[in-house]
Design a protein around this motif. Structure first.
Motif, PDB file in Angstrom:
ATOM      1  N   THR A  57       0.841  -1.199   0.000  1.00 52.48           N
ATOM      2  CA  THR A  57       0.000   0.000   0.000  1.00 52.48           C
ATOM      3  C   THR A  57       0.873   1.244   0.000  1.00 52.48           C
ATOM      4  OG1 THR A  57      -0.145  -0.389   2.362  1.00 52.48           O
ATOM      5  CG2 THR A  57      -2.085  -0.915   1.063  1.00 52.48           C
ATOM      6  N   PHE A  68       7.535 -18.036  11.436  1.00 58.19           N
ATOM      7  CA  PHE A  68       6.507 -18.986  11.838  1.00 58.19           C
ATOM      8  C   PHE A  68       5.286 -18.192  12.245  1.00 58.19           C
ATOM      9  CE2 PHE A  68       4.304 -21.389  15.132  1.00 58.19           C
ATOM     10  CZ  PHE A  68       4.143 -22.621  14.521  1.00 58.19           C
ATOM     11  N   PRO A  69       4.076 -18.543  11.914  1.00 66.25           N
ATOM     12  CA  PRO A  69       3.731 -19.668  11.037  1.00 66.25           C
ATOM     13  C   PRO A  69       3.786 -19.261   9.565  1.00 66.25           C
ATOM     14  CG  PRO A  69       1.761 -18.669  11.990  1.00 66.25           C
ATOM     15  CD  PRO A  69       2.936 -17.908  12.528  1.00 66.25           C
ATOM     16  N   ASP A 103       6.823 -17.298   7.131  1.00 67.24           N
ATOM     17  CA  ASP A 103       6.866 -15.873   6.822  1.00 67.24           C
ATOM     18  C   ASP A 103       7.131 -15.111   8.110  1.00 67.24           C
ATOM     19  OD1 ASP A 103       6.585 -13.680   5.147  1.00 67.24           O
ATOM     20  OD2 ASP A 103       4.448 -13.485   5.532  1.00 67.24           O
ATOM     21  N   PRO A 104       7.918 -14.080   8.161  1.00 70.92           N
ATOM     22  CA  PRO A 104       8.768 -13.510   7.107  1.00 70.92           C
ATOM     23  C   PRO A 104      10.002 -14.366   6.818  1.00 70.92           C
ATOM     24  CG  PRO A 104       9.092 -12.359   9.196  1.00 70.92           C
ATOM     25  CD  PRO A 104       8.026 -13.374   9.428  1.00 70.92           C
ATOM     26  N   ALA A 131      15.642  -8.984   6.880  1.00 70.22           N
ATOM     27  CA  ALA A 131      14.377  -9.664   7.111  1.00 70.22           C
ATOM     28  C   ALA A 131      13.293  -8.936   6.348  1.00 70.22           C
ATOM     29  CB  ALA A 131      14.050  -9.678   8.599  1.00 70.22           C
ATOM     30  N   ARG A 138       9.003  -9.532   4.598  1.00 70.58           N
ATOM     31  CA  ARG A 138       7.845 -10.417   4.452  1.00 70.58           C
ATOM     32  C   ARG A 138       7.777 -10.933   3.018  1.00 70.58           C
ATOM     33  NH1 ARG A 138       4.632  -5.883   7.005  1.00 70.58           N
ATOM     34  NH2 ARG A 138       5.093  -6.120   9.225  1.00 70.58           N
ATOM     35  N   GLU A 150       6.305  -8.627   0.338  1.00 70.70           N
ATOM     36  CA  GLU A 150       7.162  -7.638  -0.315  1.00 70.70           C
ATOM     37  C   GLU A 150       8.263  -8.294  -1.127  1.00 70.70           C
ATOM     38  OE1 GLU A 150       7.126  -6.429   3.419  1.00 70.70           O
ATOM     39  OE2 GLU A 150       5.275  -5.337   2.993  1.00 70.70           O
ATOM     40  N   ASP A 176       6.607 -11.196  13.987  1.00 69.13           N
ATOM     41  CA  ASP A 176       5.959 -10.369  12.967  1.00 69.13           C
ATOM     42  C   ASP A 176       4.676 -10.983  12.435  1.00 69.13           C
ATOM     43  OD1 ASP A 176       6.239  -7.912  11.224  1.00 69.13           O
ATOM     44  OD2 ASP A 176       5.937  -9.482   9.738  1.00 69.13           O
ATOM     45  N   LYS A 177       4.719 -12.292  12.145  1.00 69.45           N
ATOM     46  CA  LYS A 177       3.541 -12.918  11.544  1.00 69.45           C
ATOM     47  C   LYS A 177       2.371 -12.928  12.524  1.00 69.45           C
ATOM     48  CE  LYS A 177       1.739 -14.946   7.998  1.00 69.45           C
ATOM     49  NZ  LYS A 177       1.723 -14.287   6.688  1.00 69.45           N
ATOM     50  N   MET A 178       2.667 -13.258  13.788  1.00 68.85           N
ATOM     51  CA  MET A 178       1.596 -13.334  14.772  1.00 68.85           C
ATOM     52  C   MET A 178       1.027 -11.952  15.082  1.00 68.85           C
ATOM     53  SD  MET A 178       3.279 -16.219  17.172  1.00 68.85           S
ATOM     54  CE  MET A 178       1.918 -16.434  18.265  1.00 68.85           C
ATOM     55  N   HIS A 194       2.693  -4.216  13.993  1.00 72.36           N
ATOM     56  CA  HIS A 194       4.043  -4.422  13.508  1.00 72.36           C
ATOM     57  C   HIS A 194       4.801  -5.280  14.518  1.00 72.36           C
ATOM     58  CE1 HIS A 194       8.071  -3.394  12.060  1.00 72.36           C
ATOM     59  NE2 HIS A 194       7.484  -3.003  10.946  1.00 72.36           N
ATOM     60  N   GLY A 195       5.778  -6.059  14.035  1.00 74.60           N
ATOM     61  CA  GLY A 195       6.589  -6.887  14.933  1.00 74.60           C
ATOM     62  C   GLY A 195       7.225  -6.071  16.050  1.00 74.60           C
ATOM     63  N   ARG A 241       0.341  -0.628   5.240  1.00 75.38           N
ATOM     64  CA  ARG A 241       0.966  -1.586   6.141  1.00 75.38           C
ATOM     65  C   ARG A 241       2.456  -1.439   5.917  1.00 75.38           C
ATOM     66  NH1 ARG A 241       1.466  -5.832   9.388  1.00 75.38           N
ATOM     67  NH2 ARG A 241       2.023  -7.899   8.670  1.00 75.38           N
ATOM     68  N   GLU A 242       3.138  -1.072   6.976  1.00 74.47           N
ATOM     69  CA  GLU A 242       4.564  -0.808   6.881  1.00 74.47           C
ATOM     70  C   GLU A 242       5.301  -2.113   6.557  1.00 74.47           C
ATOM     71  OE1 GLU A 242       5.431   2.204   7.095  1.00 74.47           O
ATOM     72  OE2 GLU A 242       7.617   2.114   7.275  1.00 74.47           O
ATOM     73  N   PRO A 243       6.146  -2.117   5.521  1.00 74.22           N
ATOM     74  CA  PRO A 243       6.921  -3.330   5.264  1.00 74.22           C
ATOM     75  C   PRO A 243       7.848  -3.614   6.445  1.00 74.22           C
ATOM     76  CG  PRO A 243       7.195  -1.725   3.494  1.00 74.22           C
ATOM     77  CD  PRO A 243       6.491  -1.044   4.604  1.00 74.22           C
ATOM     78  N   LEU A 244       8.236  -4.871   6.605  1.00 77.83           N
ATOM     79  CA  LEU A 244       9.140  -5.211   7.697  1.00 77.83           C
ATOM     80  C   LEU A 244      10.546  -4.713   7.371  1.00 77.83           C
ATOM     81  CD1 LEU A 244       9.337  -6.773  10.390  1.00 77.83           C
ATOM     82  CD2 LEU A 244       9.961  -8.779   9.074  1.00 77.83           C
TER      83      LEU A 244
END
Lengths: 97, 638
Positions: free
Chosen positions: A37, A65-66, A69-70, A81, A83, A86, B335-337, B344-345, B445-448
């Motif tokens: 975005t 995990f899970p 990703d990332p 690192a 995601r 991206e 980050d994912k969770m 954000h992570g 959504r801010e990229p990591l």
């Protein structure tokens, strides 16, 4: 020596689709392939700033995990690192799976 | 441009240099090595970005000011921190003079990434010195950097340093002296190139990369290899599921330490405050002034300062995790969770800190670049059960929850209730974040996209300096705004004074008492009696103050532990179980802390968000308490 089929198979693979241990060389950045975005051109510039630029050799070192990703990617001498969403903007040529 | 402009804008004060570099390049260690303890930390006006300034005397006898600018990968600013860096070096900030010279700090082991910023800095047309930092690590990794070649290729002086060991600081100081000398003589007739920097396009960035590769080929003998120890450690710590388990275990240990290590100093502070209070009690005549000092100032500010030991232990862990390089891994693992609820992570550190106290937690949210992510994190921080709620929880649990073993005798019922209260806070916080991110806080959504730095052993000196800074920032908050607010709340609870021959406790006659009585009918549906309603108003000062006020309202003459003990006994008789459960529920959600609200106002520079937080969380508390009270009443009766 790579055969032409191998070349064709490895073309158009994105970093976002690679698994842990894969090694590749970046051949192009294509923002339109990623879900973002951010403003147009912004993701591409950020990727370049982190060293993800054409010609760079990369290796996927770790997966999150899970859903794997990332990912943590070795780029030159740094580990980055990002995601998978991206990473899809980074087009690569596979060197080793 | 008239020539003498260059002279007239120069301040008469000492010359200043700015430290610029990528994150994790050892810039702060270099700043500490240059300035020692002579540091001043403030905030840039209008933004919550720290301005770190230090002072040193160069070998040539010049007093030089050093500004440590926030780390950045690029002058293309993406966060308030990076904007400050860009604006200072470009001379765009009104409150900061353009530095005479820039010291670019690079990590010699990661030149490929670091040099791009150096090339950008070169475009500014100001004198730049390159501090080639972490040379020891570069050597041990077999990277041979030729400083002379690098200097020739970049066209700027290069000084190898090992900031953490203070190696190379002397040559760097000498070089700063020389550069400032040249800058000074040129200052009379500016010769330095005009600023040629403009925001780089993707094409420019690629060109920079090509240039970096050329320079590396020229100046670096052996190609760099990845940090082997880091790869080995990461192989363990970044395993998908096990890595997460290790992280959670680490957080659990940290949590344990926050409570166990801090217990003794907290008791000491408590004892010290009580002793001062007692001394004033004995030495001063009764009156409003005495009450202001003992109840308002010592009681109010003391109730916040008492958490300093917990905050220090927490900050110690955070500082060590940050300095060692693990913090970026934690953000990676979570980050994912966290992303599942739209956070954000990086949000996990502010949230973790909030378990000690929401004030430092909200301040820690500064590291989140994206504003909507940051607001979402700040808004749910008060839902993480801070330690001020513990005295309230333990009081009510002691009074109402029987000591019974459940789950096959493994867990005590009181412990289970306490756990449920923590869990209720966390889960509702995540739920609210999820809702906020999908309604009002939508947007990018801010990229990591973050670097995982090599692991490093934290240096005690740098850890202590960092710890000192955080503690200072917290105490400044407690000493200024929070202090003023405490006095206001004390005044509400003290005036007007009780009339002669009053039979009820004095607070009943005060404004706080009146507000309490006014609120009583509103609170009746959730099972609160007027004693609770009255305790809620001074309880705004800090949550645990409510315990003391309840003691006052029930006119108990004991104090301290004895009071808490007899209060528990008394409450067990005068409150119904549904009321007690409703009260606990209220405390999970209610934003009963004026310090938190004032920090939110300041950090977000808005009245809207703290107002929204107050009304949002109060409605949530009311709704949840109402449900708890009704369900409990239906199940077990009044």
């Amino acid at each position: 020596m790579r055969t032409e089929t191998e070349m064709a198979m490895s073309a158009g693979v994105s970093l976002g689709a690679l698994r842990k241990g894969a090694q590749a060389e970046i051949i192009a950045l294509d923002e339109s392939a990623a879900v973002t975005t951010l403003d147009v051109g912004e993701l591409e510039r950020r990727l370049i700033e982190m060293g993800l630029v054409e010609g760079a050799r990369i290796e996927i070192l770790h997966e999150g995990f899970p859903r794997r990703d990332p990912i943590a990617v070795l780029v030159g001498d740094s580990t980055i690192a990002l995601r998978r969403a991206e990473a899809n903007a980074v087009m690569v040529r596979r060197l080793k799976d | 441009m008239p020539k003498d402009d260059g002279i007239s804008i120069r301040p008469a004060g000492p010359p200043r240099i700015a430290l610029v570099g990528n994150p994790n390049c050892g810039k702060t260690a270099l700043f500490n090595a240059l300035t020692g303890a002579r540091q001043k930390v403030a905030n840039y006006a209008g933004v919550t970005v720290e301005r770190k300034e230090g002072l040193f005397v160069s070998p040539g006898g010049t007093r030089v000011k050093v500004i440590d600018l926030p780390g950045t990968y690029s002058l293309r600013a993406r966060s308030p921190d990076e904007e400050v860096t860009r604006d200072v070096v470009l001379g765009r900030r009104a409150d900061e003079e353009v530095p005479e010279a820039i010291v670019c700090v690079v990590d010699a082991t990661r030149l490929r990434l670091n040099l791009r910023l150096v090339l950008e800095m070169k475009k500014l047309g100001r004198p730049v010195i390159l501090a080639l930092n972490m040379m020891d690590e570069a050597e041990s990794q077999g990277i041979a950097v030729d400083a002379a070649e690098l200097s020739a290729a970049l066209g700027m002086p290069v000084v190898p340093t090992v900031a953490i060991r203070k190696d190379g600081i002397q040559p760097l100081l000498d070089q700063i002296d020389r550069t400032l000398q040249v800058a000074k003589s040129e200052g009379l007739a500016p010769k330095s190139a005009p600023c040629g920097w403009s925001e780089p396009s993707a094409r420019d960035l690629r060109d920079y990369h090509v240039e970096v590769e050329t320079i590396l080929a020229q100046a670096v003998g052996r190609p760099s290899r990845p940090h082997l120890a880091t790869r080995r450690i990461d192989r363990v710590l970044l395993q998908p599921a096990a890595g997460l388990a290790i992280l959670l275990m680490l957080l659990f240990l940290m949590f344990q330490a926050v409570f166990s290590w801090a217990r003794l100093p907290m008791e000491l502070i408590d004892g010290g405050l009580s002793a001062v209070k007692a001394a004033i009690d004995a030495g001063m005549a009764d009156g409003p002034l005495k009450s202001l000092i003992t109840d308002g100032i010592i009681g109010g500010v003391g109730s916040v300062v008492i958490f300093l030991p917990q905050i220090l232990v927490l900050f110690l862990f955070i500082q060590i995790l940050e300095d060692s390089g693990y913090m970026a891994r934690a953000a990676f693992l979570l980050d994912k969770m966290m992303g599942g609820v739209g956070l954000h992570g990086r949000a996990f550190i502010p949230l973790l800190s909030s378990f000690a106290c929401a004030v430092p937690g909200i301040m820690a949210a500064r590291t989140i670049e994206n504003r909507t992510d940051r607001i979402a994190t700040i808004m749910i921080a008060p839902l993480m059960t801070c330690s001020a709620r513990l005295p309230v929880y333990t009081l009510i649990i002691a009074a109402f929850i029987p000591q019974r073993q459940v789950l096959g005798g493994w867990v005590g019922l009181p412990g289970l209730v306490l756990f449920a209260l923590y869990a209720a806070g966390i889960l509702s916080g995540l739920l609210i974040a999820f809702i906020l991110k999908r309604t009002v806080l939508t947007g990018a959504r801010e990229p990591l996209l973050m670097e995982l730095p090599a692991y490093r052993l934290p240096r005690p000196r740098n850890v202590l300096l960092g710890l000192y800074e955080r503690a200072r920032a917290f105490l400044v908050r407690a000493g200024t705004t929070i202090f003023a607010l405490m006095v206001v709340i004390w005044a509400l609870a003290s005036f007007p004074a009780a009339p002669e021959g009053a039979t009820l406790p004095a607070i009943d006659y005060s404004v706080a008492g009146m507000i309490g009585h006014f609120l009583e009918p509103l609170l009746a549906p959730i099972g609160f009696n007027w004693e609770i309603a009255v305790a809620l108003v001074p309880g705004m000062a800090a949550r645990e103050v409510a315990v003391g006020v309840l003691g006052t309202v029930y006119a108990l003459s004991d104090s301290g532990d004895a009071m808490r003990h007899s209060l528990a006994g008394l409450l067990a008789h005068s409150w119904s179980l549904p009321t007690a459960l409703s009260f606990l529920t209220w405390y999970v959600f209610a934003p009963q802390c004026i310090a938190t609200l004032s920090v939110v106002r300041r950090e977000l520079n808005s009245y809207w968000w703290p107002t929204a937080m107050f009304f949002g969380l109060t409605s949530l508390a009311y709704g949840a308490s109402f449900a708890t009270f009704r369900v409990a009443t239906a199940l077990i009766g009044e």
